[in-house]
Motif scaffolding. Structure first.
Motif, mmCIF file in Angstrom:
data_model
loop_
_atom_site.group_PDB
_atom_site.id
_atom_site.type_symbol
_atom_site.label_atom_id
_atom_site.label_comp_id
_atom_site.label_asym_id
_atom_site.label_seq_id
_atom_site.Cartn_x
_atom_site.Cartn_y
_atom_site.Cartn_z
ATOM 1 N N GLU A 1 34.111 37.151 30.203
ATOM 2 C CA GLU A 1 34.431 36.937 31.652
ATOM 3 C C GLU A 1 34.534 35.641 31.901
ATOM 4 O OE1 GLU A 1 30.303 37.038 30.973
ATOM 5 O OE2 GLU A 1 31.792 38.051 30.206
ATOM 6 N N GLN A 2 34.248 34.489 31.340
ATOM 7 C CA GLN A 2 34.447 33.356 31.853
ATOM 8 C C GLN A 2 35.616 32.575 30.932
ATOM 9 O OE1 GLN A 2 30.675 30.953 30.423
ATOM 10 N NE2 GLN A 2 29.371 32.529 31.579
ATOM 11 N N LYS B 1 39.252 31.084 31.032
ATOM 12 C CA LYS B 1 39.943 30.781 32.151
ATOM 13 C C LYS B 1 41.245 30.653 32.009
ATOM 14 C CE LYS B 1 36.405 30.786 34.939
ATOM 15 N NZ LYS B 1 35.951 29.642 35.634
ATOM 16 N N LYS B 2 41.685 30.315 30.514
ATOM 17 C CA LYS B 2 42.846 29.907 30.027
ATOM 18 C C LYS B 2 42.894 30.319 28.342
ATOM 19 C CE LYS B 2 44.483 25.790 29.604
ATOM 20 N NZ LYS B 2 45.114 24.399 29.878
ATOM 21 N N GLU C 1 47.397 32.359 31.640
ATOM 22 C CA GLU C 1 46.397 31.814 32.684
ATOM 23 C C GLU C 1 46.263 32.872 33.809
ATOM 24 O OE1 GLU C 1 46.541 27.106 33.368
ATOM 25 O OE2 GLU C 1 48.673 28.065 33.302
ATOM 26 N N ASP C 2 47.141 34.023 33.954
ATOM 27 C CA ASP C 2 46.903 35.009 34.973
ATOM 28 C C ASP C 2 45.818 35.938 34.396
ATOM 29 O OD1 ASP C 2 48.449 37.724 33.798
ATOM 30 O OD2 ASP C 2 48.933 35.924 33.078
ATOM 31 N N LYS C 3 44.847 36.473 35.324
ATOM 32 C CA LYS C 3 43.721 37.097 34.829
ATOM 33 C C LYS C 3 44.054 38.434 34.406
ATOM 34 C CE LYS C 3 39.809 39.275 36.691
ATOM 35 N NZ LYS C 3 38.810 39.721 38.077
ATOM 36 N N ILE D 1 44.901 37.392 30.493
ATOM 37 C CA ILE D 1 43.811 36.933 29.723
ATOM 38 C C ILE D 1 42.837 38.239 29.459
ATOM 39 C CG2 ILE D 1 41.684 36.036 29.908
ATOM 40 C CD1 ILE D 1 42.809 33.584 31.991
ATOM 41 N N TYR E 1 39.902 28.808 26.372
ATOM 42 C CA TYR E 1 39.154 27.903 27.350
ATOM 43 C C TYR E 1 38.311 28.434 28.376
ATOM 44 C CZ TYR E 1 42.681 24.539 25.723
ATOM 45 O OH TYR E 1 43.360 23.615 24.979
ATOM 46 N N THR E 2 37.067 27.813 28.560
ATOM 47 C CA THR E 2 36.083 28.240 29.894
ATOM 48 C C THR E 2 36.009 26.890 30.596
ATOM 49 O OG1 THR E 2 34.293 27.438 28.454
ATOM 50 C CG2 THR E 2 35.014 30.048 28.363
ATOM 51 N N ASP E 3 35.025 26.927 31.431
ATOM 52 C CA ASP E 3 34.562 25.689 32.072
ATOM 53 C C ASP E 3 33.971 24.497 31.141
ATOM 54 O OD1 ASP E 3 35.695 26.418 34.413
ATOM 55 O OD2 ASP E 3 33.906 27.376 35.154
ATOM 56 N N THR F 1 35.722 24.415 23.472
ATOM 57 C CA THR F 1 36.718 25.841 23.487
ATOM 58 C C THR F 1 36.188 26.529 22.386
ATOM 59 O OG1 THR F 1 38.511 25.116 21.981
ATOM 60 C CG2 THR F 1 38.583 24.345 24.453
#
Length: 232
Positions: A132-133, A135-136, A155-157, A160, A193-195, A199
């Motif tokens: 769930e984290q 992002k890309k 990149e779109d939810k 992903i 990728y997350t925050d 990675t």
């Protein structure tokens, strides 16, 4: 008494039970860097998310042990590295005290990652990913004449979630053998990728008939993945 670090090595015998070549052992080194009293091992399932996460230079390699050390009882010293040449710069990563990096032109984002072995659990298996984290997602084709070639970014939810569902629903097939009658399978690198500054990276392969990967055991992926991987 000083603590001796166990080294991973392979003793290669010549002519059955004959002595080692020149009375020495041939050592199969793991990819490591010794720094500040800790052994850092190379992380194969990761890349730095961006060069901006490099904090500062913290030192450099002082001695390359591969091809120079043949004593399996050799005690590692700060600045030793398995494969990096003397003078290779070492870098810290923002917010990650147990990870260091070196520049690597072959790495997707320019740096190779090493994590501290002491009290550190390897946490880059697919089961470790908080899906769930993510992002890309970036997808690269490997081993092209120009190196890793980026062929897709998600990149779109919805995209992903769809892609991660395909990975999560792969079917274990430990007995699977890829078709190599027309050559080696095509390989792709999947970067999640997350925050975080680090990675997750996984390889997906295609043998002309089947998409497969190795999250732990060999696993077969749905053909739906070709909607993301097919090159335009």
């Amino acid at each position: 008494m000083k603590k001796w670090i166990m080294l991973s090595f392979l003793l290669i015998y010549l002519a059955g039970c004959q002595p080692f070549m020149g009375g020495q052992a041939v050592i199969d080194w793991v990819d490591f860097i010794q720094w500040n009293g800790q052994e850092y091992n190379g992380v194969h399932n990761s890349e730095i998310a961006d060069a901006s996460f490099i904090e500062k230079e913290i030192g450099e390699v002082r001695f390359k042990v591969a091809d120079n050390v043949s004593n399996p009882s050799y005690q590692l010293k700060d600045g030793d590295a398995a494969f990096h040449e003397k003078g290779t710069k070492l870098y810290s990563i923002k917010g990650k005290d147990n990870i260091i990096a070196v520049k690597d032109e072959a790495a997707i984002n320019g740096y190779r990652i090493y994590f501290a072995m002491d009290n550190s659990k390897y946490k880059w298996h697919f089961d470790d990913v908080s899906l769930e984290q993510v992002k890309k997602i970036e997808i690269y084709k490997s081993a092209t004449p120009a190196g890793n070639q980026q062929i897709a970014t998600i990149e779109d939810k919805a995209g992903i979630e769809n892609f991660l569902e395909i990975l999560s629903n792969s079917k274990e097939a430990p007995a699977f053998q890829p078709n190599t009658s027309t050559g080696d399978p095509i390989s792709y690198q999947i970067i999640l990728y997350t925050d975080e500054p680090i990675t997750y990276k996984y390889s997906v392969h295609y043998d002309g008939n089947t998409y497969f990967w190795y999250p732990s055991e060999t696993a077969i992926l749905s053909d739906d993945i070709q909607h993301f991987i097919s090159e335009k």
